[in-house]
Design a protein around this motif. Sequence first.
Motif, PDB file in Angstrom:
ATOM      1  N   THR A  32      -6.702  -6.620   3.420  1.00 15.83           N
ATOM      2  CA  THR A  32      -5.584  -7.489   3.040  1.00 15.83           C
ATOM      3  C   THR A  32      -5.997  -8.445   1.934  1.00 15.83           C
ATOM      4  O   THR A  32      -5.255  -8.666   0.973  1.00 15.83           O
ATOM      5  N   ALA A  35      -6.223  -6.487  -1.259  1.00 15.18           N
ATOM      6  CA  ALA A  35      -4.895  -6.228  -1.807  1.00 15.18           C
ATOM      7  C   ALA A  35      -4.320  -7.485  -2.455  1.00 15.18           C
ATOM      8  O   ALA A  35      -3.710  -7.426  -3.532  1.00 15.18           O
ATOM      9  N   LEU A  36      -4.526  -8.643  -1.803  1.00 15.56           N
ATOM     10  CA  LEU A  36      -4.034  -9.906  -2.356  1.00 15.56           C
ATOM     11  C   LEU A  36      -4.699 -10.213  -3.688  1.00 15.56           C
ATOM     12  O   LEU A  36      -4.037 -10.610  -4.650  1.00 15.56           O
ATOM     13  N   ALA A  38      -6.031  -8.076  -5.780  1.00 13.37           N
ATOM     14  CA  ALA A  38      -5.568  -7.118  -6.787  1.00 13.37           C
ATOM     15  C   ALA A  38      -4.178  -7.463  -7.280  1.00 13.37           C
ATOM     16  O   ALA A  38      -3.905  -7.417  -8.490  1.00 13.37           O
ATOM     17  N   CYS A  39      -3.284  -7.833  -6.355  1.00 16.62           N
ATOM     18  CA  CYS A  39      -1.915  -8.123  -6.784  1.00 16.62           C
ATOM     19  C   CYS A  39      -1.853  -9.397  -7.618  1.00 16.62           C
ATOM     20  O   CYS A  39      -1.127  -9.469  -8.612  1.00 16.62           O
ATOM     21  N   ILE A 153       3.066  -9.457  -0.150  1.00 12.83           N
ATOM     22  CA  ILE A 153       2.175  -8.733  -1.063  1.00 12.83           C
ATOM     23  C   ILE A 153       2.862  -7.472  -1.574  1.00 12.83           C
ATOM     24  O   ILE A 153       2.800  -7.148  -2.767  1.00 12.83           O
ATOM     25  N   SER A 188      -2.846  -2.680  -5.119  1.00 13.45           N
ATOM     26  CA  SER A 188      -2.683  -3.542  -3.939  1.00 13.45           C
ATOM     27  C   SER A 188      -1.729  -2.915  -2.933  1.00 13.45           C
ATOM     28  O   SER A 188      -1.950  -2.999  -1.720  1.00 13.45           O
TER      29      SER A 188
END
Length: 201
Positions: A32, A35-36, A38-39, A153, A188
């Motif tokens: 998580t 992903a955060l 990356a976004c 996200i 993400s």
Amino acid sequence: PVGVATSLHFIYPASVTLAYVLFYNARPKALTWLALAACLAGVFILGGKPGSNGASWTGAALALGPGLTFTCYFVGLDKTGLKFMPFYKLIFALCLITVICGGALGFVTKQLTFALTAKAWGYMLILALTSTLVATGLLQRGIQLTDGATAAILSTFEPTTSFFFAAAILGEEVNAIHILGCGLIVLSVVVLARSKAGRER
């Protein structure tokens, strides 16, 4: 530019995740956080620097404002039980509040007008049905199935579509940097999807 404003608006995945950690003792998994990261990297790459590409600091602040208040919406919808309210009731309540607040502001500033063309009314009807009825209903269902942080996200996929349509319809420039930013956002989404699939097995 549309892409810059949309990108700055999408600061809320970080603030939503932070709110869960600070106020609800959440412990997001490593995927998580990945992903955060990356976004957010993708969003800031797409946004560029305020003051460049026709953007201003005032515009940047105005774009960040709804991004931060959207945090309250995601967390509130998830943690107050509103996510289980029938979607048409939730949409009606949101629209009623919007009409009252927006109408009052328009009346005070004397910017409220109904003298619009039939074409303009048609566009507003399309916008109301897509961004309110469809989008709000799907978002509510998404939070039911996941949680506010995950939904926030995943919502960052919007800047990617924003840049695509801005380029296709408005003729805005898309270069390698923009493609990199979009790629990080897509990454993400893939990371979160794989994380969720792993938990369900």
